[in-house]
Design a protein around this motif. Sequence first.
Motif, mmCIF file in Angstrom:
data_model
loop_
_atom_site.group_PDB
_atom_site.id
_atom_site.type_symbol
_atom_site.label_atom_id
_atom_site.label_comp_id
_atom_site.label_asym_id
_atom_site.label_seq_id
_atom_site.Cartn_x
_atom_site.Cartn_y
_atom_site.Cartn_z
ATOM 1 N N PRO A 10 0.827 -1.205 0.000
ATOM 2 C CA PRO A 10 0.000 0.000 0.000
ATOM 3 C C PRO A 10 0.862 1.255 0.000
ATOM 4 O O PRO A 10 1.914 1.288 0.637
ATOM 5 C CB PRO A 10 -0.804 -0.121 1.298
ATOM 6 C CG PRO A 10 -0.070 -1.096 2.140
ATOM 7 C CD PRO A 10 0.619 -2.030 1.196
ATOM 8 N N THR A 11 0.410 2.253 -0.705
ATOM 9 C CA THR A 11 1.161 3.509 -0.773
ATOM 10 C C THR A 11 0.393 4.602 -0.048
ATOM 11 O O THR A 11 -0.734 4.399 0.409
ATOM 12 C CB THR A 11 1.365 3.949 -2.225
ATOM 13 O OG1 THR A 11 0.099 4.378 -2.736
ATOM 14 C CG2 THR A 11 1.885 2.800 -3.065
ATOM 15 N N ALA A 16 -4.573 7.509 1.526
ATOM 16 C CA ALA A 16 -5.356 8.720 1.282
ATOM 17 C C ALA A 16 -6.746 8.365 0.772
ATOM 18 O O ALA A 16 -7.753 8.913 1.217
ATOM 19 C CB ALA A 16 -4.630 9.600 0.270
ATOM 20 N N ARG A 17 -6.787 7.421 -0.129
ATOM 21 C CA ARG A 17 -8.061 7.025 -0.708
ATOM 22 C C ARG A 17 -8.994 6.457 0.370
ATOM 23 O O ARG A 17 -10.139 6.859 0.480
ATOM 24 C CB ARG A 17 -7.828 5.995 -1.808
ATOM 25 C CG ARG A 17 -8.795 6.122 -2.964
ATOM 26 C CD ARG A 17 -8.322 5.317 -4.168
ATOM 27 N NE ARG A 17 -7.036 5.791 -4.662
ATOM 28 C CZ ARG A 17 -5.946 5.044 -4.769
ATOM 29 N NH1 ARG A 17 -5.979 3.768 -4.414
ATOM 30 N NH2 ARG A 17 -4.833 5.563 -5.230
ATOM 31 N N THR A 18 -8.457 5.533 1.191
ATOM 32 C CA THR A 18 -9.350 4.940 2.195
ATOM 33 C C THR A 18 -9.710 5.954 3.279
ATOM 34 O O THR A 18 -10.686 5.785 3.985
ATOM 35 C CB THR A 18 -8.757 3.671 2.848
ATOM 36 O OG1 THR A 18 -7.941 4.047 3.943
ATOM 37 C CG2 THR A 18 -7.973 2.850 1.857
ATOM 38 N N ALA A 19 -8.892 6.997 3.419
ATOM 39 C CA ALA A 19 -9.220 7.992 4.441
ATOM 40 C C ALA A 19 -10.059 9.126 3.857
ATOM 41 O O ALA A 19 -10.534 9.988 4.594
ATOM 42 C CB ALA A 19 -7.941 8.549 5.051
ATOM 43 N N GLY A 20 -10.167 9.123 2.556
ATOM 44 C CA GLY A 20 -10.912 10.211 1.918
ATOM 45 C C GLY A 20 -10.186 11.528 1.998
ATOM 46 O O GLY A 20 -10.788 12.581 2.220
ATOM 47 N N MET A 45 -4.581 7.753 10.837
ATOM 48 C CA MET A 45 -4.040 6.610 11.583
ATOM 49 C C MET A 45 -4.915 5.376 11.394
ATOM 50 O O MET A 45 -4.422 4.267 11.217
ATOM 51 C CB MET A 45 -3.967 6.959 13.082
ATOM 52 C CG MET A 45 -2.900 7.989 13.406
ATOM 53 S SD MET A 45 -1.334 7.653 12.545
ATOM 54 C CE MET A 45 -0.302 8.944 13.201
ATOM 55 N N GLN A 46 -6.180 5.633 11.417
ATOM 56 C CA GLN A 46 -7.145 4.567 11.195
ATOM 57 C C GLN A 46 -6.901 3.913 9.837
ATOM 58 O O GLN A 46 -6.791 2.690 9.716
ATOM 59 C CB GLN A 46 -8.561 5.187 11.245
ATOM 60 C CG GLN A 46 -9.686 4.201 11.030
ATOM 61 C CD GLN A 46 -9.731 3.149 12.145
ATOM 62 O OE1 GLN A 46 -9.326 3.416 13.268
ATOM 63 N NE2 GLN A 46 -10.195 1.953 11.807
ATOM 64 N N ALA A 47 -6.774 4.745 8.834
ATOM 65 C CA ALA A 47 -6.567 4.241 7.473
ATOM 66 C C ALA A 47 -5.232 3.502 7.357
ATOM 67 O O ALA A 47 -5.111 2.503 6.645
ATOM 68 C CB ALA A 47 -6.612 5.386 6.479
ATOM 69 N N VAL A 48 -4.230 4.003 8.082
ATOM 70 C CA VAL A 48 -2.926 3.340 8.075
ATOM 71 C C VAL A 48 -3.081 1.935 8.630
ATOM 72 O O VAL A 48 -2.576 0.957 8.062
ATOM 73 C CB VAL A 48 -1.901 4.134 8.923
ATOM 74 C CG1 VAL A 48 -0.674 3.287 9.208
ATOM 75 C CG2 VAL A 48 -1.511 5.416 8.208
ATOM 76 N N ARG A 49 -3.804 1.832 9.727
ATOM 77 C CA ARG A 49 -4.019 0.530 10.344
ATOM 78 C C ARG A 49 -4.753 -0.411 9.387
ATOM 79 O O ARG A 49 -4.353 -1.550 9.178
ATOM 80 C CB ARG A 49 -4.819 0.702 11.644
ATOM 81 C CG ARG A 49 -3.967 0.507 12.898
ATOM 82 C CD ARG A 49 -4.727 0.907 14.147
ATOM 83 N NE ARG A 49 -4.450 2.293 14.533
ATOM 84 C CZ ARG A 49 -5.364 3.206 14.814
ATOM 85 N NH1 ARG A 49 -6.645 2.900 14.758
ATOM 86 N NH2 ARG A 49 -4.995 4.422 15.159
ATOM 87 N N VAL A 50 -5.786 0.095 8.808
ATOM 88 C CA VAL A 50 -6.586 -0.717 7.890
ATOM 89 C C VAL A 50 -5.763 -1.240 6.717
ATOM 90 O O VAL A 50 -5.825 -2.405 6.358
ATOM 91 C CB VAL A 50 -7.787 0.101 7.344
ATOM 92 C CG1 VAL A 50 -8.491 -0.652 6.230
ATOM 93 C CG2 VAL A 50 -8.754 0.419 8.476
ATOM 94 N N THR A 51 -4.998 -0.344 6.141
ATOM 95 C CA THR A 51 -4.257 -0.730 4.940
ATOM 96 C C THR A 51 -2.974 -1.477 5.254
ATOM 97 O O THR A 51 -2.417 -2.151 4.385
ATOM 98 C CB THR A 51 -3.876 0.518 4.125
ATOM 99 O OG1 THR A 51 -3.161 1.413 4.997
ATOM 100 C CG2 THR A 51 -5.105 1.210 3.581
#
Lengths: 334, 334
Positions: A10-11, A16-20, A45-51
């Motif tokens: 993941p980049t 950015a995409r998953t965090a909007g 941070m949430q998106a970082v965790r998810v991805t």
Amino acid sequence: MKSSKPTRAPTLDDVARTAGLSSMTVSRALNTPQLVRPKTVEKVMQAVRVTGYIPNALAGGLASRRSRLIAVVVPQINNNMFVDTIQTLSDELALRGYHMLLCVAGYTQQTESELVATLLSRRPDGVVLTGIHHSPALKKIILNAAIPVVEIWDLTPTPLDMLVGFSHEKIGMATGEFLLRKGYRRAGLLWTADRRAAQRKQGLCEVLSRHGIGEPGQVDVPLPASLALGRSGLAQLLTQENYDVIVCSSDTLAQGAIMEAESRGMIVPRDLAVIGFGDLDFAASNRPAITTVSIDRRDIGCRAATLLADRIEGVERDESIIDIGFHLIERESA
Amino acid sequence: MKSSKPTRAPTLDDVARTAGLSSMTVSRALNTPQLVRPKTVEKVMQAVRVTGYIPNALAGGLASRRSRLIAVVVPQINNNMFVDTIQTLSDELALRGYHMLLCVAGYTQQTESELVATLLSRRPDGVVLTGIHHSPALKKIILNAAIPVVEIWDLTPTPLDMLVGFSHEKIGMATGEFLLRKGYRRAGLLWTADRRAAQRKQGLCEVLSRHGIGEPGQVDVPLPASLALGRSGLAQLLTQENYDVIVCSSDTLAQGAIMEAESRGMIVPRDLAVIGFGDLDFAASNRPAITTVSIDRRDIGCRAATLLADRIEGVERDESIIDIGFHLIERESA
DNA sequence: TTGTACGCGTTATCAT
DNA sequence: ATGATAACGCGTACAA
């Protein structure tokens, strides 16, 4: 299975995409969170965790021209002397957010300058070099790269850049004065063939000759020093002359010399005194405790790291040449 | 002065320009010269010399997705045990064209998984991990990154990926059998608190108990082991019970124990036997020579490097779990 | 506080 | 055997 084949890591864009958000905001949230609204940071941070995002320092370094990498060149690490310095260096650098690229130059075929050139291809933010004797090629490369450098384990008024070390010559002189003060007159040297040891010998000989004592007898041993070399070295010295003190270029040799002497029924220091160098961890608790020269090897690493990190981060420093000194510790063996 | 302010390092394009070629040809001349006409290669080399070009591995790694970097995580390096492994690892990797990113995890506050995550941000081509006990977080990160890993210094049928190690439990058992064979019945342990030592103890106790011998007495010492801890540890053991053999979790402790015993007028092994572990360089030449368990620490480094480099370069390998074994060396101390 | 455009220096890929 | 072009993934600089 959520995503079946995440064939590519993941980049920032994925995050950015998953965090909007835009990738730039994500970058900021990660590197300079104080410039981003707390709520946004949380989303990131949430998106970082998810991805499962892990930053790409290659790309980051390329873009920012800062690698947070320090290249360290040492001659050997099974030497025992350098290990504490390296460990402290590594710890301290980690604390400051740098990684250590360690290069053991000892047995490599490459010259130091070729080696440093390949290291520089990593675009480290700083370099730690052991010793002060470098080829013109090396100097040219370093100066050309205009990169912060710390030379360690030696002293010179003209370092490449910064320096943390001590005077081997003075240690030799202090050792010589100690010998004279204690009344030793027939010194034998158990010596390794490295440059720093040679300097200590020079200081020692200078003091002795000033007092009318000629060049001491000597047995040379290869690096790295070992207990075995200390034992065989002493055996050889004993065939040469009737020494009253053996000066060793490292505590390891001293320990071996003491062991060999005692195995021959000699009592140290009654029949033969022994002096080491380095104050390695066993020196104080050896039987007999080894008289030696102590240098704060950890401090070298700590200061080198601080010097580099400060310079890189633009912190003003008054001094860029640090003499950490030494002290001769008189214990039982001499 | 030719060029006054070369404020920015020369790039491939600069070299290409001075050589009158495209940057792609220069890249090829440098990386795959066999694909380029010899004369052209010569022109490129010339231009490299003129410009003082040093490749940018950050950019190269980003583009090629190969960093030629190996991340190595060790618990400590002033431990003496790991140093030879690291040195060999470094040498061998250098030979294969890789650099070593060394991380000493010992005293760091970060968990191993955080640490590995930051290391992975460098996009190493491979990772060397010491030990086989990792948090689920660490495993997830590693498996997610799909990066070649070698775990070292331990054995398990289920490594993360590849493994070079030996069985600590079997060493314990072999030690136990040795004790029994030599007629020792009252063993005392001088033991460090690390996981691997614990496994050796387990193997030892298993064999002893199988022969009706209960759990040995024990004194625990902190890491890193030292001569001083060996001495004080033995002193403590001697107050506990009338042992006939002291089993130490490292040669360093054994050396200290021997020294302490002899300083109290005991003769080793007549009055008290001592066994070490590691076959450190002083073990064979100590007086008395230390009975110990030898493991080829260099071989671990060598094989780990080879395993990784081969995998990275797509060389087929049959085995990915290597047990380098050990042997108990009976010398004088037990 | 967040977003857009661009460049960092190299290699992969395809074309010639 | 050599070249043109497009990524590689991120941060700088500036705009909104």
